[in-house]
Design a protein around this motif. Structure first.
Motif, PDB file in Angstrom:
ATOM      1  N   THR A 486      62.214  46.277  48.667  1.00 20.74           N
ATOM      2  CA  THR A 486      61.302  46.751  48.092  1.00 20.74           C
ATOM      3  C   THR A 486      60.476  46.226  46.705  1.00 20.74           C
ATOM      4  OG1 THR A 486      62.637  48.424  47.249  1.00 20.74           O
ATOM      5  CG2 THR A 486      61.591  48.985  49.471  1.00 20.74           C
ATOM      6  N   ILE A 487      61.089  45.402  46.298  1.00 17.37           N
ATOM      7  CA  ILE A 487      60.545  44.973  45.065  1.00 17.37           C
ATOM      8  C   ILE A 487      59.655  43.498  45.104  1.00 17.37           C
ATOM      9  CG2 ILE A 487      61.162  43.898  42.558  1.00 17.37           C
ATOM     10  CD1 ILE A 487      61.889  47.083  43.106  1.00 17.37           C
ATOM     11  N   LEU A 488      58.647  43.467  45.024  1.00 16.71           N
ATOM     12  CA  LEU A 488      57.683  42.429  45.325  1.00 16.71           C
ATOM     13  C   LEU A 488      57.255  41.597  44.248  1.00 16.71           C
ATOM     14  CD1 LEU A 488      54.900  44.466  47.177  1.00 16.71           C
ATOM     15  CD2 LEU A 488      57.017  43.617  47.987  1.00 16.71           C
ATOM     16  N   THR A 489      57.492  40.223  44.653  1.00 12.98           N
ATOM     17  CA  THR A 489      56.916  39.104  43.752  1.00 12.98           C
ATOM     18  C   THR A 489      55.570  39.027  44.169  1.00 12.98           C
ATOM     19  OG1 THR A 489      59.087  38.311  43.612  1.00 12.98           O
ATOM     20  CG2 THR A 489      57.399  36.858  42.969  1.00 12.98           C
ATOM     21  N   ASN A 490      54.470  39.443  43.384  1.00  9.86           N
ATOM     22  CA  ASN A 490      53.283  39.230  43.703  1.00  9.86           C
ATOM     23  C   ASN A 490      52.332  37.904  43.148  1.00  9.86           C
ATOM     24  OD1 ASN A 490      53.059  41.438  45.122  1.00  9.86           O
ATOM     25  ND2 ASN A 490      53.156  42.914  43.181  1.00  9.86           N
ATOM     26  N   PRO A 491      51.315  37.761  43.893  1.00 10.17           N
ATOM     27  CA  PRO A 491      50.362  36.587  43.166  1.00 10.17           C
ATOM     28  C   PRO A 491      49.470  37.055  42.131  1.00 10.17           C
ATOM     29  CG  PRO A 491      49.259  37.580  45.302  1.00 10.17           C
ATOM     30  CD  PRO A 491      50.798  38.013  45.191  1.00 10.17           C
ATOM     31  N   ASP A 492      49.117  36.478  41.633  1.00 14.56           N
ATOM     32  CA  ASP A 492      47.852  36.825  40.502  1.00 14.56           C
ATOM     33  C   ASP A 492      46.675  37.326  41.184  1.00 14.56           C
ATOM     34  OD1 ASP A 492      45.790  36.942  38.528  1.00 14.56           O
ATOM     35  OD2 ASP A 492      46.783  35.311  37.507  1.00 14.56           O
ATOM     36  N   PHE A 493      46.629  38.732  41.206  1.00 14.67           N
ATOM     37  CA  PHE A 493      45.563  39.400  41.948  1.00 14.67           C
ATOM     38  C   PHE A 493      43.992  39.014  41.466  1.00 14.67           C
ATOM     39  CE2 PHE A 493      48.929  42.651  43.391  1.00 14.67           C
ATOM     40  CZ  PHE A 493      49.062  42.083  44.430  1.00 14.67           C
ATOM     41  N   ILE A 494      44.157  38.693  40.141  1.00 17.84           N
ATOM     42  CA  ILE A 494      42.807  38.457  39.584  1.00 17.84           C
ATOM     43  C   ILE A 494      42.177  36.994  39.977  1.00 17.84           C
ATOM     44  CG2 ILE A 494      41.929  38.185  37.284  1.00 17.84           C
ATOM     45  CD1 ILE A 494      43.012  41.021  37.592  1.00 17.84           C
ATOM     46  N   LYS A 495      43.005  36.041  40.078  1.00 14.98           N
ATOM     47  CA  LYS A 495      42.794  34.868  40.342  1.00 14.98           C
ATOM     48  C   LYS A 495      42.458  34.894  41.919  1.00 14.98           C
ATOM     49  CE  LYS A 495      45.494  31.739  37.621  1.00 14.98           C
ATOM     50  NZ  LYS A 495      46.712  30.871  37.553  1.00 14.98           N
ATOM     51  N   LEU A 496      43.062  35.795  42.768  1.00 13.82           N
ATOM     52  CA  LEU A 496      42.910  35.869  43.945  1.00 13.82           C
ATOM     53  C   LEU A 496      41.338  36.196  44.345  1.00 13.82           C
ATOM     54  CD1 LEU A 496      44.507  35.785  46.791  1.00 13.82           C
ATOM     55  CD2 LEU A 496      44.924  38.176  46.451  1.00 13.82           C
ATOM     56  N   ALA A 497      41.263  37.489  43.360  1.00 11.75           N
ATOM     57  CA  ALA A 497      39.842  38.024  43.769  1.00 11.75           C
ATOM     58  C   ALA A 497      38.880  37.195  43.257  1.00 11.75           C
ATOM     59  CB  ALA A 497      39.823  39.136  42.641  1.00 11.75           C
ATOM     60  N   GLU A 498      38.897  36.411  41.968  1.00 11.05           N
ATOM     61  CA  GLU A 498      37.944  35.598  41.686  1.00 11.05           C
ATOM     62  C   GLU A 498      37.757  34.421  42.745  1.00 11.05           C
ATOM     63  OE1 GLU A 498      38.392  36.617  37.009  1.00 11.05           O
ATOM     64  OE2 GLU A 498      39.604  34.650  37.748  1.00 11.05           O
ATOM     65  N   ALA A 499      38.674  34.028  43.303  1.00 10.26           N
ATOM     66  CA  ALA A 499      38.781  33.137  44.395  1.00 10.26           C
ATOM     67  C   ALA A 499      37.605  33.426  45.536  1.00 10.26           C
ATOM     68  CB  ALA A 499      40.025  32.594  45.091  1.00 10.26           C
ATOM     69  N   TYR A 500      37.459  34.654  45.638  1.00  9.76           N
ATOM     70  CA  TYR A 500      36.788  35.204  46.713  1.00  9.76           C
ATOM     71  C   TYR A 500      35.194  35.400  45.975  1.00  9.76           C
ATOM     72  CZ  TYR A 500      39.929  36.041  50.350  1.00  9.76           C
ATOM     73  OH  TYR A 500      41.211  35.793  51.477  1.00  9.76           O
ATOM     74  N   GLY A 501      35.273  35.053  44.757  1.00  8.87           N
ATOM     75  CA  GLY A 501      33.911  35.298  44.021  1.00  8.87           C
ATOM     76  C   GLY A 501      33.649  36.985  43.558  1.00  8.87           C
ATOM     77  N   ILE A 502      34.852  37.653  43.510  1.00 14.58           N
ATOM     78  CA  ILE A 502      34.681  39.062  43.270  1.00 14.58           C
ATOM     79  C   ILE A 502      35.376  39.373  41.842  1.00 14.58           C
ATOM     80  CG2 ILE A 502      36.043  41.248  43.707  1.00 14.58           C
ATOM     81  CD1 ILE A 502      35.748  40.340  46.631  1.00 14.58           C
TER      82      ILE A 502
END
Lengths: 555, 168
Positions: A486-502
């Motif tokens: 239940t403990i997650l290693t997450n990606p960088d959500f900011i970079k992810l959103a920015e990759a989508y142009g968000i």
């Protein structure tokens, strides 16, 4: 009469049914349909996964009350709709889903991209069809829309073999329905309504318990009038949030596993429960033999099978909640019930929803409260599933029906982001906030592309505790803190959103929270906030599984 | 408690799967299920024998009603219906035993419908109790195979129904 292809007939039928929006994803078996969609007046929204398409149609339907429509190809396209159909079926959402199918001559031969989607979806649709003759197509579409939106609403699937879409026949939209086995009851039985009025007048400690059915019946005005006229407190289930203003003095909030203590105590002490459009889910009732043990129950519901399914009902009234409440209102007298209201006020004062907010870390509840403050309670909140869903239910005060959009019955993680696509399309110009968790977000994050594609200004707020919070909470409480998977290693959500142009911002400090939310709300297009919240924060109060709803812990 | 439901359904593809799927999903027990066309080819009639208390039966009926292709459900009370089960029973039978088995069949108003050197097929119609009694007796000879339709049932005519009520 014009001679049209099956695909043309399908689109003409949709226009006749006043469909404006379709959520879909193309593929081989639906090529003829997509060819007609290319230059037809319907707005087709291309999602990035068929599951996204059906949750989009679901969000559209929940937020507008119209029938949601989605389209997928055969085989994997159709099986990707399964979770979405089950989600809509559990929450009684009107959807018509179309799936492509291999040529009718190839059916049963294990052709490329063949799946028996009619067989697969039998138990998770209100009804479904496989159209093998073009002559049956228009009639089938008409029936499907009628079945989806009438009675207890629900999803209907129509499977369309490719050769039926390319065959040609004369088209006239049928005017008559031929459904001898389908005849929903709308008018409540007059004697039962009168009996209910008598019970209400006599009750000393009545409570109204309103659910999703009262919202789908658009019964909020009548329900509010009943509460105000007869001075009866109101509890709303998760699916019923918004049907009664939560900032009203008579509101007791949500009952059940993560409900308010005052709501659970009121149900336990009431002498009369007026249940409207609810199905007595186990998350509400807890242990059945102690649920509303002192109360007689009036149950208003459009589905006769819900009467006495889980809880014994004294006065059932089958029909449309709005119609029944209209009949009931003039029969009910005003009454002060001072003693009961004094007791309720005491519970409310003694047991408000609360959380500790003296640490450095941002508390998830605080995030919801801040969004509530800045959107003045007028936003459409679309949740994922788990802790985020519960906090969004507890700490945002809903006062408008269809503004809390959530997968209640099935509890589908990954529902919120694609559903918010549909909500924003259904309610352009309104603020739509997707309250998310770092787990749920990653289940359908491909729909970021859809948001950007159509520049839908949905605001995604990830309550990021780097864990599957609700499961972790149960492990903490009942599995000796063994945090298995239940403990997650997450990606960088900011970079992810920015990759989508968000537009995206990370929020790590309390001081930055209000400003970040303000900024996200100001951005013209979609925006994402990655809010780092306290990892071991739990949802309270809580009724442990199998306990009675009075036995709450925490909060 | 055993109940016999007579269910009129639209004769559409997959309607049987809808009914049996509902029973398995809702955790209802079926003793037997029989389906056949009616005089109107658009409709079929099913006879479903279910077990459960009154509350379960109430749910069975309501959930069945929710199926779009289900048109009518009648709960056939014991006193107001005719119920029959048909069985074909292949029994070991030497030439010497033929007379005896024939007598047994006669007693139960059953028919011999096939004969071979070492076996015999009996066709029996009746209530399920009667068929079980016959099977019990034939067991001594050795039952090689048996197939049963399960119960089919119809409510009695209205006049008979009324007089039945008066008697009871």
């Amino acid at each position: 009469m014009a001679v049209l292809s099956g695909a043309e007939i399908l689109i003409q039928a949709l226009i006749q049914e006043n469909v404006e929006v379709i959520f879909g994803y193309p593929g081989g078996a639906v090529l003829p349909i997509y060819d007609v969609l290319y230059d037809c007046p319907l707005n087709h929204y291309l999602c990035r996964h068929e599951q996204g398409a059906i949750h989009g149609a679901d969000g559209y339907a929940r937020s507008t009350g119209k029938v949601g429509v989605c389209l997928a190809t055969s085989g994997p396209g159709s099986t990707n709709l399964v979770t979405g159909l089950a989600t809509a079926y559990m929450d009684s959402v009107p959807i018509v889903a179309f799936t492509g199918q291999v040529n009718s001559k190839m059916l049963g031969k294990d052709a490329f991209q063949e799946a028996d989607i009619k067989g697969i979806t039998l138990p998770i649709t209100k009804h479904n069809y496989l159209v093998t003759q073009i002559e049956e197509l228009a009639q089938t579409v008409k029936e499907a829309f009628y079945i989806a939106r009438t009675g207890r609403p629900g999803p209907v699937l129509i499977d369309l073999p490719k050769d039926v879409m390319t065959a040609r026949t004369e088209f006239a939209y049928p005017e008559r329905l031929d459904l001898p086995g389908y005849n929903p009851t709308y008018q409540g039985h007059a004697l039962q309504v009168r009996a209910a009025a008598t019970e209400i007048d006599q009750a000393e400690r009545p409570v109204i318990f309103a659910g999703g059915g009262s919202i789908s019946a658009n019964a909020a005005p009548e329900l509010r009038e009943l509460a105000w006229k007869a001075n009866i407190p109101v509890i709303t289930s998760l699916m019923g949030l918004g049907v009664f203003p939560e900032n009203d003095l008579l509101s007791l909030g949500m009952p059940g596993m993560h409900g308010c203590r005052s709501a659970n105590y009121a149900i336990s002490e009431a002498d009369l429960l007026i249940a409207i459009g609810v199905r007595f889910d186990d998350r509400v009732t807890g242990r059945l033999d102690s649920f509303a043990a002192k109360a007689r129950i009036i149950h208003i519901d459009i589905d006769p099978a819900e009467i006495s399914k889980n809880v014994e009902i004294a006065i059932p009234i089958v029909g449309d909640a709005k119609e029944i409440l209209k009949e009931l209102l003039p029969l009910v007298k005003g009454k002060s019930r001072e003693k009961w209201h004094k007791q309720l006020a005491e519970w409310k004062e003694k047991h408000p929803l609360k959380y500790e907010n003296n640490s450095e870390e941002i508390k998830p509840q605080q995030v919801i409260e801040e969004i509530y403050r800045q959107t003045r309670g007028e936003a459409c909140i679309v949740t994922e599933v788990g802790q985020n869903q519960m906090w969004a239910a507890q700490y945002y005060q809903y006062s408008i029906p269809r503004t809390y959009i959530s997968s209640g019955g099935l509890g589908t993680m990954g529902f919120g982001l694609p559903a918010s696509v549909g909500v924003q399309i259904g309610r352009p110009g309104e603020i739509v906030v997707n309250i998310s968790g770092d787990g749920s977000f990653q289940m359908n994050l491909q729909e970021l592309a859809t948001l950007k594609n159509y520049n839908l200004p949905v605001k995604i707020v990830i309550l990021n505790n780097s864990s599957l919070g609700m499961v972790r909470q149960w492990q903490e409480m009942f599995y000796d803190r063994r945090y298995s998977a239940t403990i997650l290693t997450n990606p960088d959500f900011i970079k992810l959103a920015e990759a989508y142009g968000i537009f995206a911002r990370r929020v790590e400090k309390k001081e930055g929270l209000a400003l970040a939310i303000e900024k996200a709300l100001q951005v013209a297009g979609p925006a994402l906030l990655d809010v780092k919240v306290a990892q071991e924060e739990n949802v309270y109060p809580m009724v442990p599984a199998g306990a009675g709803i009075k036995e709450m812990i925490g909060g | 408690m055993r109940h016999i439901l007579s269910v009129t359904v639209l004769n559409k593809p997959g309607v049987l799967a809808r009914i049996t799927g509902l029973f398995s999903r809702r955790n209802f027990n079926i003793d037997s299920l029989n389906v056949g066309e009616t005089d109107n080819p658009s409709y079929s009639k099913m006879t479903i024998v279910v077990r459960g208390d009154d509350r379960t039966l109430e749910q069975v009926k309501k959930q069945l009603h929710k199926l779009i292709n289900v048109v009518k459900i009648t709960d056939l009370e014991q006193s107001e219906m005719v119920a029959r089960d048909l069985a074909l029973i292949r029994v070991s039978c030497t030439r010497k035993q033929r007379t005896e088995i024939n007598q047994i069949a006669d007693t139960f108003r059953a028919k011999i419908v096939d004969l071979s050197n070492d076996s015999i097929i009996i066709e029996a119609t009746g209530t399920d109790n009667k068929i079980e009694a016959l099977v019990e007796i034939l067991r001594d000879f050795g039952i090689k195979d048996i197939v049963r339709t399960g119960i089919v049932a119809l409510s009695r005519g209205q006049l008979a129904e009324k007089s039945n009520k008066k008697i009871s």
